[in-house]
Enzyme design. Sequence first.
Site, short mmCIF file in Angstrom:
data_model
loop_
_atom_site.label_atom_id
_atom_site.label_comp_id
_atom_site.label_asym_id
_atom_site.label_seq_id
_atom_site.Cartn_x
_atom_site.Cartn_y
_atom_site.Cartn_z
N GLY A 102 -4.32 2.64 -0.25
CA GLY A 102 -4.78 3.54 -1.52
C GLY A 102 -4.94 4.94 -0.96
N SER B 144 2.34 -9.62 0.53
CA SER B 144 2.34 -9.60 2.13
C SER B 144 3.15 -10.50 2.70
CB SER B 144 0.85 -10.01 2.35
OG SER B 144 0.89 -10.18 3.74
N SER B 145 3.88 -10.12 4.11
CA SER B 145 4.73 -10.83 4.60
C SER B 145 4.10 -12.38 5.10
CB SER B 145 5.21 -10.33 5.84
OG SER B 145 4.48 -9.85 6.72
N CYS B 146 2.72 -12.51 4.81
CA CYS B 146 2.16 -13.82 5.08
C CYS B 146 2.41 -14.89 4.13
CB CYS B 146 0.65 -13.50 5.31
SG CYS B 146 -0.07 -13.46 3.92
N TYR C 193 -5.09 -16.30 1.53
CA TYR C 193 -4.69 -15.09 1.27
C TYR C 193 -3.17 -15.46 0.77
CZ TYR C 193 -3.45 -10.05 1.91
OH TYR C 193 -2.91 -8.75 1.69
N LYS D 203 -1.15 -14.18 -2.72
CA LYS D 203 -0.04 -13.32 -2.79
C LYS D 203 1.52 -13.87 -3.48
CE LYS D 203 -1.96 -9.53 -1.26
NZ LYS D 203 -2.15 -8.52 -2.28
N HIS E 218 -7.57 -5.44 11.23
CA HIS E 218 -6.22 -6.04 11.64
C HIS E 218 -6.04 -5.76 13.17
CE1 HIS E 218 -5.47 -6.08 7.12
NE2 HIS E 218 -4.81 -7.24 7.82
N LYS F 152 -11.05 -1.58 20.83
CA LYS F 152 -11.49 -2.46 21.92
C LYS F 152 -11.31 -2.04 23.15
CE LYS F 152 -10.29 -7.37 23.19
NZ LYS F 152 -9.41 -8.57 22.89
N TRP G 107 -6.01 -12.88 22.91
CA TRP G 107 -6.12 -14.14 22.40
C TRP G 107 -4.53 -14.65 22.46
CZ3 TRP G 107 -9.01 -15.48 17.20
CH2 TRP G 107 -10.33 -14.98 17.38
#
Length: 308
Positions: A13, A103-105, A132, A136, A176, A184, A199
């Site tokens: 936004g 979202s591509s998820c 999520y 979507k 994200h 980090k 990870w």
Amino acid sequence: MKILLTGANGMVGKNILEVALKHEHEFLSPSSAELNLLDGNAVNQYINTHKPDMVIHAAGIVGGIQANMAHPVKFLVNNMLMGINILTASNDCDVPKFLNLSSSCMYPRDALNPLSEDLILKGELEPTNEGYALAKVTSTRLCEYIRKENASRLYKTIVPCNLYGRFDKFDPNHSHMIPAVIRKIDEAKKNNLEEIDIWGDGEARREFMYAEDLAEFIFYAIDNFEKMPQNLNVGLGTDYTINEYYQAVANVVGYSGKFIHDLSKPIGMKQKLIDDEKLKEFGWAYKTELEVGIQKTYEFYLREYSND
């Protein structure tokens, strides 16, 4: 046009509103206190009062793997309610154009990459962000259904790849991957840490686009909305491994320690690369290369979040 933008305080936004300064449209950008998207009556009243020519729905509860796994109810219910409320109110109040950000998820976890727009609901979703993704899928399908019932309603969906950029969140519990890695690695450099954990094995592949590029795309879409496909992937059409993202951030930050892999941690989908064929046909391409985008994002982080 008079355009209602939801999610005006989020990363997407804020990038849209910044790019909007170069365009002639009038933007309504209410905060969540001014317009509670979880309250259907309030949404109806707002749209009826302001009568926008177009709605861009960029609001959402967003976060990385940790947040999605910890709060699946919130990610499903709040995102689904927001989508249903804003879409049904826009339709009821005769708003002719609606741009829904998905979202591509929402693509199946085992689908072959690159992921094309026709794969929605063609397979099982990735469990780590299923709530999520379901929300979507619902808003994407609802756009299709509204248009099916009324051809004059141009209610369309774009499916951005992962995003990063200025105005991102750098809180380790809610961010994200790229902003999390920037923070980090910056902290590791300041604290003279010799190693950083990643990870999984770091071989999962992801596609990240600089958020300002998405904002630029949205204005291109507004100008060419009639010819834009019903559902359209927006991304780079190219991806990198998690290890490569860590190295790119380390290069920008100036960190020279080593990376170790925590194989006990979840990694999500092995690959999530959008198919950009329709995007190319639509005549648009991204501008910002990875290290340039990371550099700009790091500079924003240092200005806004660093203690220095």
